[in-house]
Design a protein around this motif. Structure first.
Motif, mmCIF file in Angstrom:
data_model
loop_
_atom_site.group_PDB
_atom_site.id
_atom_site.type_symbol
_atom_site.label_atom_id
_atom_site.label_comp_id
_atom_site.label_asym_id
_atom_site.label_seq_id
_atom_site.Cartn_x
_atom_site.Cartn_y
_atom_site.Cartn_z
ATOM 1 N N ALA A 1 -5.462 16.439 -6.230
ATOM 2 C CA ALA A 1 -6.453 15.924 -5.285
ATOM 3 C C ALA A 1 -7.857 15.969 -5.862
ATOM 4 C CB ALA A 1 -6.388 16.725 -3.982
ATOM 5 N N GLN A 2 -8.120 16.935 -6.725
ATOM 6 C CA GLN A 2 -9.438 17.049 -7.339
ATOM 7 C C GLN A 2 -9.599 16.153 -8.563
ATOM 8 O OE1 GLN A 2 -9.951 21.214 -8.215
ATOM 9 N NE2 GLN A 2 -9.668 21.847 -6.091
ATOM 10 N N THR A 3 -8.486 15.818 -9.209
ATOM 11 C CA THR A 3 -8.556 15.104 -10.487
ATOM 12 C C THR A 3 -8.283 13.618 -10.355
ATOM 13 O OG1 THR A 3 -7.746 17.130 -11.550
ATOM 14 C CG2 THR A 3 -7.718 15.112 -12.871
ATOM 15 N N TYR A 4 -7.389 13.230 -9.450
ATOM 16 C CA TYR A 4 -6.921 11.846 -9.402
ATOM 17 C C TYR A 4 -7.332 11.098 -8.135
ATOM 18 C CZ TYR A 4 -3.973 13.721 -13.110
ATOM 19 O OH TYR A 4 -3.534 14.333 -14.253
ATOM 20 N N VAL A 5 -8.204 11.690 -7.340
ATOM 21 C CA VAL A 5 -8.706 11.035 -6.130
ATOM 22 C C VAL A 5 -10.226 11.051 -6.177
ATOM 23 C CG1 VAL A 5 -8.717 11.024 -3.604
ATOM 24 C CG2 VAL A 5 -6.682 11.790 -4.836
ATOM 25 N N ALA A 6 -10.845 9.924 -5.837
ATOM 26 C CA ALA A 6 -12.303 9.818 -5.907
ATOM 27 C C ALA A 6 -12.960 10.811 -4.951
ATOM 28 C CB ALA A 6 -12.744 8.394 -5.571
ATOM 29 N N ASN A 7 -14.005 11.470 -5.430
ATOM 30 C CA ASN A 7 -14.790 12.392 -4.614
ATOM 31 C C ASN A 7 -16.269 12.207 -4.945
ATOM 32 O OD1 ASN A 7 -15.060 13.693 -7.129
ATOM 33 N ND2 ASN A 7 -13.367 15.099 -6.670
ATOM 34 N N HIS A 8 -17.075 13.220 -4.671
ATOM 35 C CA HIS A 8 -18.513 13.088 -4.889
ATOM 36 C C HIS A 8 -18.871 12.897 -6.362
ATOM 37 C CE1 HIS A 8 -17.596 17.345 -5.573
ATOM 38 N NE2 HIS A 8 -18.672 17.375 -6.349
ATOM 39 N N GLN A 9 -17.966 13.239 -7.265
ATOM 40 C CA GLN A 9 -18.271 13.128 -8.688
ATOM 41 C C GLN A 9 -18.232 11.688 -9.194
ATOM 42 O OE1 GLN A 9 -15.559 15.749 -10.691
ATOM 43 N NE2 GLN A 9 -16.514 17.618 -9.905
ATOM 44 N N ILE A 10 -17.712 10.763 -8.377
ATOM 45 C CA ILE A 10 -17.625 9.371 -8.817
ATOM 46 C C ILE A 10 -19.015 8.789 -9.049
ATOM 47 C CG2 ILE A 10 -17.602 8.419 -6.485
ATOM 48 C CD1 ILE A 10 -15.432 7.173 -9.389
ATOM 49 N N ARG A 11 -20.002 9.217 -8.273
ATOM 50 C CA ARG A 11 -21.364 8.725 -8.479
ATOM 51 C C ARG A 11 -21.912 9.185 -9.818
ATOM 52 N NH1 ARG A 11 -24.545 9.492 -2.685
ATOM 53 N NH2 ARG A 11 -23.216 8.084 -1.445
ATOM 54 N N ARG A 12 -21.609 10.412 -10.180
ATOM 55 C CA ARG A 12 -22.076 10.926 -11.462
ATOM 56 C C ARG A 12 -21.423 10.174 -12.619
ATOM 57 N NH1 ARG A 12 -21.058 17.118 -11.935
ATOM 58 N NH2 ARG A 12 -22.162 16.944 -9.937
ATOM 59 N N MET A 13 -20.155 9.823 -12.457
ATOM 60 C CA MET A 13 -19.471 9.070 -13.503
ATOM 61 C C MET A 13 -20.111 7.702 -13.704
ATOM 62 S SD MET A 13 -15.476 9.836 -12.570
ATOM 63 C CE MET A 13 -14.830 11.499 -12.425
ATOM 64 N N ARG A 14 -20.491 7.058 -12.611
ATOM 65 C CA ARG A 14 -21.030 5.705 -12.697
ATOM 66 C C ARG A 14 -22.454 5.666 -13.226
ATOM 67 N NH1 ARG A 14 -18.868 2.632 -7.204
ATOM 68 N NH2 ARG A 14 -16.764 2.201 -7.992
ATOM 69 N N ILE B 1 0.838 -1.207 0.000
ATOM 70 C CA ILE B 1 0.000 0.000 0.000
ATOM 71 C C ILE B 1 0.870 1.253 0.000
ATOM 72 C CG2 ILE B 1 -1.699 1.308 1.326
ATOM 73 C CD1 ILE B 1 -2.742 -1.423 2.356
ATOM 74 N N ILE B 2 1.909 1.264 0.821
ATOM 75 C CA ILE B 2 2.767 2.444 0.916
ATOM 76 C C ILE B 2 3.545 2.658 -0.382
ATOM 77 C CG2 ILE B 2 4.681 3.507 2.140
ATOM 78 C CD1 ILE B 2 2.075 3.405 3.728
ATOM 79 N N TYR B 3 4.223 1.615 -0.868
ATOM 80 C CA TYR B 3 5.082 1.768 -2.040
ATOM 81 C C TYR B 3 4.269 2.005 -3.314
ATOM 82 C CZ TYR B 3 8.756 -0.030 1.013
ATOM 83 O OH TYR B 3 9.641 -0.208 2.049
ATOM 84 N N ASP B 4 3.194 1.248 -3.480
ATOM 85 C CA ASP B 4 2.393 1.423 -4.686
ATOM 86 C C ASP B 4 1.691 2.777 -4.675
ATOM 87 O OD1 ASP B 4 1.353 0.030 -7.158
ATOM 88 O OD2 ASP B 4 -0.541 0.558 -6.202
ATOM 89 N N GLY B 5 1.272 3.230 -3.493
ATOM 90 C CA GLY B 5 0.664 4.557 -3.410
ATOM 91 C C GLY B 5 1.640 5.646 -3.814
ATOM 92 N N ILE B 6 2.898 5.517 -3.387
ATOM 93 C CA ILE B 6 3.919 6.499 -3.769
ATOM 94 C C ILE B 6 4.131 6.489 -5.281
ATOM 95 C CG2 ILE B 6 6.374 7.051 -3.590
ATOM 96 C CD1 ILE B 6 6.276 6.037 -0.705
ATOM 97 N N CYS B 7 4.226 5.299 -5.860
ATOM 98 C CA CYS B 7 4.447 5.193 -7.308
ATOM 99 C C CYS B 7 3.287 5.796 -8.093
ATOM 100 C CB CYS B 7 4.646 3.734 -7.700
ATOM 101 S SG CYS B 7 6.136 2.962 -7.038
ATOM 102 N N ARG B 8 2.076 5.525 -7.668
ATOM 103 C CA ARG B 8 0.917 6.054 -8.385
ATOM 104 C C ARG B 8 0.842 7.574 -8.276
ATOM 105 N NH1 ARG B 8 -3.535 2.794 -9.822
ATOM 106 N NH2 ARG B 8 -3.033 0.585 -9.743
ATOM 107 N N ARG B 9 1.153 8.105 -7.120
ATOM 108 C CA ARG B 9 1.109 9.561 -6.978
ATOM 109 C C ARG B 9 2.234 10.234 -7.765
ATOM 110 N NH1 ARG B 9 -0.526 7.904 -1.938
ATOM 111 N NH2 ARG B 9 1.563 8.039 -1.044
ATOM 112 N N LEU B 10 3.392 9.602 -7.818
ATOM 113 C CA LEU B 10 4.463 10.152 -8.647
ATOM 114 C C LEU B 10 4.065 10.165 -10.123
ATOM 115 C CD1 LEU B 10 7.681 8.589 -7.041
ATOM 116 C CD2 LEU B 10 6.970 10.990 -7.005
ATOM 117 N N ASP B 11 3.356 9.132 -10.548
ATOM 118 C CA ASP B 11 2.875 9.106 -11.927
ATOM 119 C C ASP B 11 1.861 10.222 -12.163
ATOM 120 O OD1 ASP B 11 2.814 7.856 -14.547
ATOM 121 O OD2 ASP B 11 0.801 7.176 -14.025
#
Length: 256
Positions: free
Chosen positions: A137-150, A90-100
């Motif tokens: 944080a607004q673009t790459y992290v799930a927020n209230h807009q995820i329901r609208r997407m689904r 979780i720690i290492y993969d989270g770092i890699c994804r955020r760096l991407d």
């Protein structure tokens, strides 16, 4: 842990007909071990992103990242990896994804930044870094807009993007809980626990969800005024959920 809590509640229920508070064991208060809570959070992420076979097929899945980070342990992660392996993943993969995400966002702002090294070489100001972080944080992290997407039709949905948003969110929640525990921030631990209770219910960990819900309700609503003040002001219970044996910063540990 849960076993101790269940036995204690059973004892309190059996003693509830006694005459005196001492015989009713009213002086006993169950305090959950936060290290076990952290283990439950890691297991909830495993149940969500690694245990289902369908969750391993996508090239953007967590199992695909396991094949890159731990190519010889994909079978272990698919069966029962244990807490330590899941924590590191979780720690290492989270770092890699955020760096991407940093790489993508930096390149979208300036095509000359093909790599993170070139972005760092441009020496961005602290305000620029804050602006990029807020945008991420607004673009790459799930927020209230995820329901609208689904709600869109399958032909108009990007399910890989939706899953990536959720994975980033859950990893950040885990890291926030871990950071709060390491620094003794019990208020933030309680705030994070509220979110994890919902995740526990969704992943079938109902005992943990019930135990943590009952504990938070007892502290903030059920206990009498005197005991509640003792917990908040004298730090008798809430501030003894975590201890720091060494006295160094960031070295708090959950009582077990």
């Amino acid at each position: 842990d849960l076993g101790t809590g269940e036995r204690l509640r059973a004892a309190l229920q059996r003693r509830s007909i006694e005459n005196t508070p001492w015989n009713r064991m009213q002086h006993v208060i169950f305090i959950p071990g936060l290290f076990h809570l952290k283990m439950a959070c890691a297991d909830a992420l495993w149940r969500t992103f690694l245990q289902p076979s369908a969750a391993r097929e996508d090239e953007t899945s967590l199992m695909h990242d396991v094949g890159i980070l731990r190519p010889r342990e994909t079978g272990i992660y698919g069966s029962k990896p244990g807490f330590r392996r899941m924590h590191q993943l979780i720690i290492y993969d989270g770092i890699c994804r955020r760096l991407d995400c940093w790489h993508v966002e930096a390149r979208s702002r300036n095509p000359c930044h093909d790599t993170l090294e070139s972005f760092a070489a441009s020496e961005p100001s602290f305000e620029d870094l804050q602006d990029v972080a807020n945008k991420m944080a607004q673009t790459y992290v799930a927020n209230h807009q995820i329901r609208r997407m689904r709600k869109h039709e399958s032909s108009h949905r990007d399910e890989q993007y939706e899953n990536a948003l959720l994975l980033n969110k859950y990893m950040l929640l885990y890291e926030e809980l871990s950071y709060a525990m390491n620094h003794g921030d019990i208020g933030r631990v309680e705030a994070c626990t509220i979110v994890w209770i919902l995740i526990f219910k969704a992943t079938g960990k109902h005992k943990y969800a019930l135990q943590m819900t009952q504990f938070l309700c007892d502290i903030h609503f059920k206990f009498p005024e005197g005991l509640r003040l003792m917990m908040v002001e004298s730090r008798a219970v809430r501030y003894h959920l975590l201890i720091n044996p060494t006295g160094h910063g960031g070295k708090f540990r959950g009582v077990d």
